[in-house]
Design a protein around this motif. Structure first.
Motif, PDB file in Angstrom:
ATOM      1  N   GLY A   1      48.253  51.917  40.156  1.00 44.28           N
ATOM      2  CA  GLY A   1      47.923  51.218  38.923  1.00 44.28           C
ATOM      3  C   GLY A   1      46.447  50.911  38.754  1.00 44.28           C
ATOM      4  O   GLY A   1      46.053  50.341  37.733  1.00 44.28           O
ATOM      5  N   ARG A   2      45.628  51.305  39.717  1.00 41.08           N
ATOM      6  CA  ARG A   2      44.197  51.032  39.641  1.00 41.08           C
ATOM      7  C   ARG A   2      43.454  52.248  39.094  1.00 41.08           C
ATOM      8  O   ARG A   2      43.904  53.396  39.215  1.00 41.08           O
ATOM      9  N   VAL A   3      42.300  51.988  38.479  1.00 45.86           N
ATOM     10  CA  VAL A   3      41.437  53.055  37.959  1.00 45.86           C
ATOM     11  C   VAL A   3      40.110  52.981  38.686  1.00 45.86           C
ATOM     12  O   VAL A   3      39.419  51.957  38.641  1.00 45.86           O
ATOM     13  N   ALA A   4      39.761  54.051  39.382  1.00 46.30           N
ATOM     14  CA  ALA A   4      38.536  54.073  40.186  1.00 46.30           C
ATOM     15  C   ALA A   4      37.537  55.062  39.609  1.00 46.30           C
ATOM     16  O   ALA A   4      37.907  56.152  39.179  1.00 46.30           O
TER      17      ALA A   4
ATOM     18  N   GLU B   1      40.912  57.852  28.916  1.00 51.57           N
ATOM     19  CA  GLU B   1      41.867  58.643  29.684  1.00 51.57           C
ATOM     20  C   GLU B   1      42.804  57.779  30.526  1.00 51.57           C
ATOM     21  O   GLU B   1      44.016  58.013  30.559  1.00 51.57           O
ATOM     22  N   PHE B   2      42.245  56.765  31.197  1.00 51.50           N
ATOM     23  CA  PHE B   2      43.027  56.017  32.178  1.00 51.50           C
ATOM     24  C   PHE B   2      43.107  54.514  31.939  1.00 51.50           C
ATOM     25  O   PHE B   2      43.974  53.851  32.495  1.00 51.50           O
ATOM     26  N   GLY B   3      42.162  53.955  31.179  1.00 51.47           N
ATOM     27  CA  GLY B   3      42.086  52.507  31.030  1.00 51.47           C
ATOM     28  C   GLY B   3      40.842  51.950  31.716  1.00 51.47           C
ATOM     29  O   GLY B   3      39.979  52.691  32.183  1.00 51.47           O
ATOM     30  N   THR B   4      40.750  50.626  31.778  1.00 42.15           N
ATOM     31  CA  THR B   4      39.561  49.961  32.319  1.00 42.15           C
ATOM     32  C   THR B   4      39.354  50.290  33.795  1.00 42.15           C
ATOM     33  O   THR B   4      40.276  50.196  34.600  1.00 42.15           O
ATOM     34  N   VAL B   5      38.141  50.661  34.137  1.00 43.16           N
ATOM     35  CA  VAL B   5      37.791  50.937  35.534  1.00 43.16           C
ATOM     36  C   VAL B   5      37.747  49.612  36.292  1.00 43.16           C
ATOM     37  O   VAL B   5      36.976  48.717  35.943  1.00 43.16           O
TER      38      VAL B   5
ATOM     39  N   VAL C   1      34.806  41.970  32.528  1.00 49.09           N
ATOM     40  CA  VAL C   1      34.789  40.621  31.970  1.00 49.09           C
ATOM     41  C   VAL C   1      35.382  40.623  30.568  1.00 49.09           C
ATOM     42  O   VAL C   1      36.186  39.748  30.218  1.00 49.09           O
ATOM     43  N   ASP C   2      35.006  41.608  29.748  1.00 46.78           N
ATOM     44  CA  ASP C   2      35.549  41.703  28.391  1.00 46.78           C
ATOM     45  C   ASP C   2      37.068  41.882  28.409  1.00 46.78           C
ATOM     46  O   ASP C   2      37.784  41.353  27.544  1.00 46.78           O
ATOM     47  N   ALA C   3      37.553  42.649  29.391  1.00 43.81           N
ATOM     48  CA  ALA C   3      38.989  42.904  29.499  1.00 43.81           C
ATOM     49  C   ALA C   3      39.729  41.808  30.250  1.00 43.81           C
ATOM     50  O   ALA C   3      40.951  41.839  30.369  1.00 43.81           O
ATOM     51  N   LYS C   4      38.961  40.820  30.770  1.00 45.32           N
ATOM     52  CA  LYS C   4      39.530  39.714  31.548  1.00 45.32           C
ATOM     53  C   LYS C   4      40.347  40.228  32.734  1.00 45.32           C
ATOM     54  O   LYS C   4      41.458  39.776  33.006  1.00 45.32           O
ATOM     55  N   LYS C   5      39.741  41.196  33.434  1.00 41.22           N
ATOM     56  CA  LYS C   5      40.393  41.786  34.590  1.00 41.22           C
ATOM     57  C   LYS C   5      39.528  41.605  35.837  1.00 41.22           C
ATOM     58  O   LYS C   5      38.290  41.633  35.752  1.00 41.22           O
TER      59      LYS C   5
ATOM     60  N   GLY D   1      36.230  36.960  39.170  1.00 41.71           N
ATOM     61  CA  GLY D   1      37.201  37.694  39.968  1.00 41.71           C
ATOM     62  C   GLY D   1      36.767  39.106  40.305  1.00 41.71           C
ATOM     63  O   GLY D   1      37.597  39.936  40.702  1.00 41.71           O
ATOM     64  N   ILE D   2      35.489  39.379  40.163  1.00 47.32           N
ATOM     65  CA  ILE D   2      34.954  40.712  40.485  1.00 47.32           C
ATOM     66  C   ILE D   2      34.231  40.620  41.820  1.00 47.32           C
ATOM     67  O   ILE D   2      33.256  39.889  41.952  1.00 47.32           O
TER      68      ILE D   2
END
Length: 253
Positions: free
Chosen positions: A6-9, A80-84, A130-134, A178-179
């Motif tokens: 589920g992660r995007v690298a 393609e995959f979502g937020t890195v 930060v914008d995606a709150k992830k 959280g980063i």
């Protein structure tokens, strides 16, 4: 705990060497991987091998010295995959010469890719997280030459020392969101880019002085990479993992 499902690298410098290895390992452990470098032909080969092995990979040609190109790479990754949420800053170059012979271009080109390029990618990744709150993990690839010096490498040593200190400052900026920001400082590892020096008379002399008596194998970086990329290191930020079999703590260099 070490799963990356589920992660995007995103891995910069993924066309060869350490970057190629890192992209492959992250994909093997479940991440969707965006392979970034300047050479599209090489990137397509790397991404193709990942896909053939059952992983998911996207090849994006981008130059980390160009902010617009860096932003474009993240745009394509998100489409393609979502937020890195895992960034491995591996793009880097060397240009060896004594300070007496080193040109201004040799110094500035190394600093622009190894330091400014890393900062551009880290900032772009952080702003989007930060914008995606992830939450996320940024892994900067430094070197033991950021800890110890080598002759004819003032540009490279300076760049890697800057990476280590920048990592710690970025960690302070981004931990509230959280980063996590950490660094890996490898010793001498055999890759296509380093083999010319490692196989030289100077390189073989250096090997004979190493506490382990050998250079590192790329798979010996897999564990540290997965630790920093995964939730196994959820309380680590601002850390530097030195992977050199005690090389940097020896007085024999």
């Amino acid at each position: 705990m070490f799963s990356l499902e589920g992660r995007v690298a995103m891995v910069s410098g993924a066309s060869s060497g350490l970057g190629e290895r890192f992209a492959t390992v992250l994909a093997e452990h479940g991440a969707k991987v965006v392979c970034v470098a300047r050479r599209m032909d090489a990137l397509l080969e790397v991404a193709g091998r990942i896909s053939e092995s059952g992983g998911q990979a996207l090849a994006v040609s981008a130059d980390v010295t160009d902010q617009e190109a860096v932003a474009m790479a993240f745009d394509k990754a998100e489409a393609e995959f979502g937020t890195v949420d895992i960034l491995v800053n591996c793009a880097g170059i060397q240009s060896m010469a004594s300070v007496l012979d080193m040109s201004d271009e040799q110094f500035t080109s190394v600093m622009d890719i190894n330091v400014s390029g890393l900062w551009r990618a880290a900032k772009e990744c952080a702003v989007r997280l930060v914008d995606a709150k992830k939450p996320g993990s940024i892994i900067n690839i430094a070197s033991i030459l950021g800890l110890q010096a080598r002759a004819e490498s003032s540009n490279y040593c300076a760049s890697k020392a800057a990476v280590l200190h920048m990592t710690k400052s970025l960690a302070l900026d981004l931990m509230p969101y959280g980063i996590r920001v950490n660094a890996m400082a490898p010793g001498y590892f055999e890759t296509k880019l380093t083999s010319w020096w490692l196989e030289s008379e100077e390189g073989q002399l250096a090997k004979s002085r190493l506490p382990a008596g050998r250079f590192g194998n790329l798979e010996e970086l897999d564990g540290p990479l997965l630790l920093l990329a995964s939730d196994a290191s959820s309380y680590m930020s601002g850390s530097v993992l030195t992977i050199d079999a005690a090389h940097s703590v020896s007085i024999l260099q």
